[in-house]
Design a protein around this motif. Sequence first.
Motif, PDB file in Angstrom:
ATOM      1  N   ILE A   1     -34.228 -10.350 -46.696  1.00  0.00           N
ATOM      2  CA  ILE A   1     -35.459  -9.562 -46.664  1.00  0.00           C
ATOM      3  C   ILE A   1     -36.348  -9.978 -45.502  1.00  0.00           C
ATOM      4  O   ILE A   1     -36.861  -9.138 -44.751  1.00  0.00           O
ATOM      5  CB  ILE A   1     -36.224  -9.693 -47.999  1.00  0.00           C
ATOM      6  CG1 ILE A   1     -35.419  -9.048 -49.134  1.00  0.00           C
ATOM      7  CG2 ILE A   1     -37.613  -9.052 -47.905  1.00  0.00           C
ATOM      8  CD1 ILE A   1     -35.974  -9.309 -50.516  1.00  0.00           C
ATOM      9  N   GLU A   2     -36.516 -11.301 -45.317  1.00  0.00           N
ATOM     10  CA  GLU A   2     -37.427 -11.765 -44.262  1.00  0.00           C
ATOM     11  C   GLU A   2     -36.930 -11.385 -42.877  1.00  0.00           C
ATOM     12  O   GLU A   2     -37.723 -11.183 -41.953  1.00  0.00           O
ATOM     13  CB  GLU A   2     -37.640 -13.274 -44.350  1.00  0.00           C
ATOM     14  CG  GLU A   2     -36.400 -14.131 -44.114  1.00  0.00           C
ATOM     15  CD  GLU A   2     -35.698 -14.517 -45.395  1.00  0.00           C
ATOM     16  OE1 GLU A   2     -35.051 -15.597 -45.403  1.00  0.00           O
ATOM     17  OE2 GLU A   2     -35.793 -13.766 -46.392  1.00  0.00           O
ATOM     18  N   HIS A   3     -35.613 -11.263 -42.712  1.00  0.00           N
ATOM     19  CA  HIS A   3     -35.071 -10.869 -41.412  1.00  0.00           C
ATOM     20  C   HIS A   3     -35.400  -9.404 -41.113  1.00  0.00           C
ATOM     21  O   HIS A   3     -35.783  -9.063 -39.989  1.00  0.00           O
ATOM     22  CB  HIS A   3     -33.560 -11.073 -41.385  1.00  0.00           C
ATOM     23  CG  HIS A   3     -33.130 -12.465 -41.711  1.00  0.00           C
ATOM     24  ND1 HIS A   3     -31.979 -12.754 -42.428  1.00  0.00           N
ATOM     25  CD2 HIS A   3     -33.703 -13.671 -41.433  1.00  0.00           C
ATOM     26  CE1 HIS A   3     -31.856 -14.053 -42.556  1.00  0.00           C
ATOM     27  NE2 HIS A   3     -32.890 -14.636 -41.980  1.00  0.00           N
ATOM     28  N   ILE A   4     -35.252  -8.561 -42.106  1.00  0.00           N
ATOM     29  CA  ILE A   4     -35.571  -7.140 -41.907  1.00  0.00           C
ATOM     30  C   ILE A   4     -37.068  -6.963 -41.698  1.00  0.00           C
ATOM     31  O   ILE A   4     -37.510  -6.175 -40.843  1.00  0.00           O
ATOM     32  CB  ILE A   4     -35.069  -6.308 -43.097  1.00  0.00           C
ATOM     33  CG1 ILE A   4     -33.544  -6.419 -43.212  1.00  0.00           C
ATOM     34  CG2 ILE A   4     -35.482  -4.836 -42.949  1.00  0.00           C
ATOM     35  CD1 ILE A   4     -32.955  -5.769 -44.445  1.00  0.00           C
ATOM     36  N   GLU A   5     -37.859  -7.699 -42.455  1.00  0.00           N
ATOM     37  CA  GLU A   5     -39.308  -7.608 -42.279  1.00  0.00           C
ATOM     38  C   GLU A   5     -39.719  -8.021 -40.868  1.00  0.00           C
ATOM     39  O   GLU A   5     -40.653  -7.440 -40.296  1.00  0.00           O
ATOM     40  CB  GLU A   5     -40.010  -8.478 -43.315  1.00  0.00           C
ATOM     41  CG  GLU A   5     -39.942  -7.914 -44.728  1.00  0.00           C
ATOM     42  CD  GLU A   5     -40.626  -8.798 -45.759  1.00  0.00           C
ATOM     43  OE1 GLU A   5     -41.094  -8.256 -46.771  1.00  0.00           O
ATOM     44  OE2 GLU A   5     -40.692 -10.036 -45.542  1.00  0.00           O
ATOM     45  N   LYS A   6     -39.032  -8.986 -40.299  1.00  0.00           N
ATOM     46  CA  LYS A   6     -39.339  -9.406 -38.926  1.00  0.00           C
ATOM     47  C   LYS A   6     -39.050  -8.277 -37.941  1.00  0.00           C
ATOM     48  O   LYS A   6     -39.821  -8.048 -37.001  1.00  0.00           O
ATOM     49  CB  LYS A   6     -38.531 -10.655 -38.565  1.00  0.00           C
ATOM     50  CG  LYS A   6     -38.851 -11.239 -37.195  1.00  0.00           C
ATOM     51  CD  LYS A   6     -38.117 -12.557 -36.964  1.00  0.00           C
ATOM     52  CE  LYS A   6     -38.441 -13.131 -35.590  1.00  0.00           C
ATOM     53  NZ  LYS A   6     -37.747 -14.432 -35.356  1.00  0.00           N
ATOM     54  N   LEU A   7     -37.949  -7.559 -38.144  1.00  0.00           N
ATOM     55  CA  LEU A   7     -37.633  -6.412 -37.289  1.00  0.00           C
ATOM     56  C   LEU A   7     -38.735  -5.361 -37.373  1.00  0.00           C
ATOM     57  O   LEU A   7     -39.203  -4.842 -36.349  1.00  0.00           O
ATOM     58  CB  LEU A   7     -36.307  -5.780 -37.705  1.00  0.00           C
ATOM     59  CG  LEU A   7     -35.012  -6.554 -37.460  1.00  0.00           C
ATOM     60  CD1 LEU A   7     -33.834  -5.755 -37.996  1.00  0.00           C
ATOM     61  CD2 LEU A   7     -34.828  -6.867 -35.991  1.00  0.00           C
ATOM     62  N   LEU A   8     -39.126  -5.046 -38.588  1.00  0.00           N
ATOM     63  CA  LEU A   8     -40.122  -3.991 -38.779  1.00  0.00           C
ATOM     64  C   LEU A   8     -41.486  -4.400 -38.238  1.00  0.00           C
ATOM     65  O   LEU A   8     -42.207  -3.578 -37.664  1.00  0.00           O
ATOM     66  CB  LEU A   8     -40.206  -3.624 -40.263  1.00  0.00           C
ATOM     67  CG  LEU A   8     -38.901  -3.124 -40.895  1.00  0.00           C
ATOM     68  CD1 LEU A   8     -39.112  -2.790 -42.362  1.00  0.00           C
ATOM     69  CD2 LEU A   8     -38.348  -1.930 -40.134  1.00  0.00           C
ATOM     70  N   ALA A   9     -41.836  -5.671 -38.406  1.00  0.00           N
ATOM     71  CA  ALA A   9     -43.120  -6.154 -37.888  1.00  0.00           C
ATOM     72  C   ALA A   9     -43.177  -6.070 -36.366  1.00  0.00           C
ATOM     73  O   ALA A   9     -44.253  -5.919 -35.780  1.00  0.00           O
ATOM     74  CB  ALA A   9     -43.356  -7.594 -38.341  1.00  0.00           C
TER      75      ALA A   9
END
Length: 275
Positions: free
Chosen positions: A141-149
């Motif tokens: 989850i944190e990896h995808i959130e980093k992409l979106l951020a």
Amino acid sequence: MTRLSTGYTMPSLGFGTYQVPEADTASLVQQAFAVGYRHIDTAQMYGNETGVGRALVESGIPRESIFITTKLDNPNHEADKARESFAQSLRNLRTDYVDLFLIHWPLPMYYDGDFVSTFEVLESFMSEGRARSVGVSNFEIEHIEKLLAAGCSMPAVNQIEIHPYFQNREVVAFCREMGITVESWSPLGRGDDLKDPVIVDIARKHNVTAAQVVLAWHLAENFVAIPKSSSLDRQRENFDSLRVTLDGEDLAAIRGLDRGEAGRRSPHPNDFSKM
């Protein structure tokens, strides 16, 4: 078929080529085509893209009827290497586009944890028409959130480990909320899950095999699954899971097999560091 956020459709049951030797790949993929598979999953890391490309060309099946996925190898995250290796993948596969291109592992311990710039390169492949959809594999989850951020587009797919003993529920729930298609690798749990008494009993109930039960569960849960097999009979058996229908009691029983992290067969993505 599963519709991706990019608008393209992806066969929900594919043929995986992990650990298939290059010398055997073309014949096994041709065999899979004959069975009925139209979704082939490979990766730069597997070293067998050339065999997939040979099977693709020699099959005589129209290119638009086959869904091809490949993945960026871990040493190729830097922009120039990503571009060079992707161009080589297209040459290996003997096609001018792939249907889906994924970052294979996030590798937060390398490249200063920068998989964002890598994904931006993948986005350029999509804008150029050389990849119809792009996504990720083994992302938490944190990896995808980093992409979106960072302003990246939503990955179309997250290919992750899922099987009855490890259902990866938090990541699955997040992906579903974000409209990311979830694809299961190792969908049969490397065979261990097939011996579970719950799976065996459900197989007897429906007069099917344990593998067909597990794959039917993946499909009922709206996962895309990519089992592999070198046996023609097993390829047919897996493909016939498309005809198996499980009831609510079956699905609930299989959901109850989840062991959480204890059921994981591979390293956690934050720990995987193979280069």
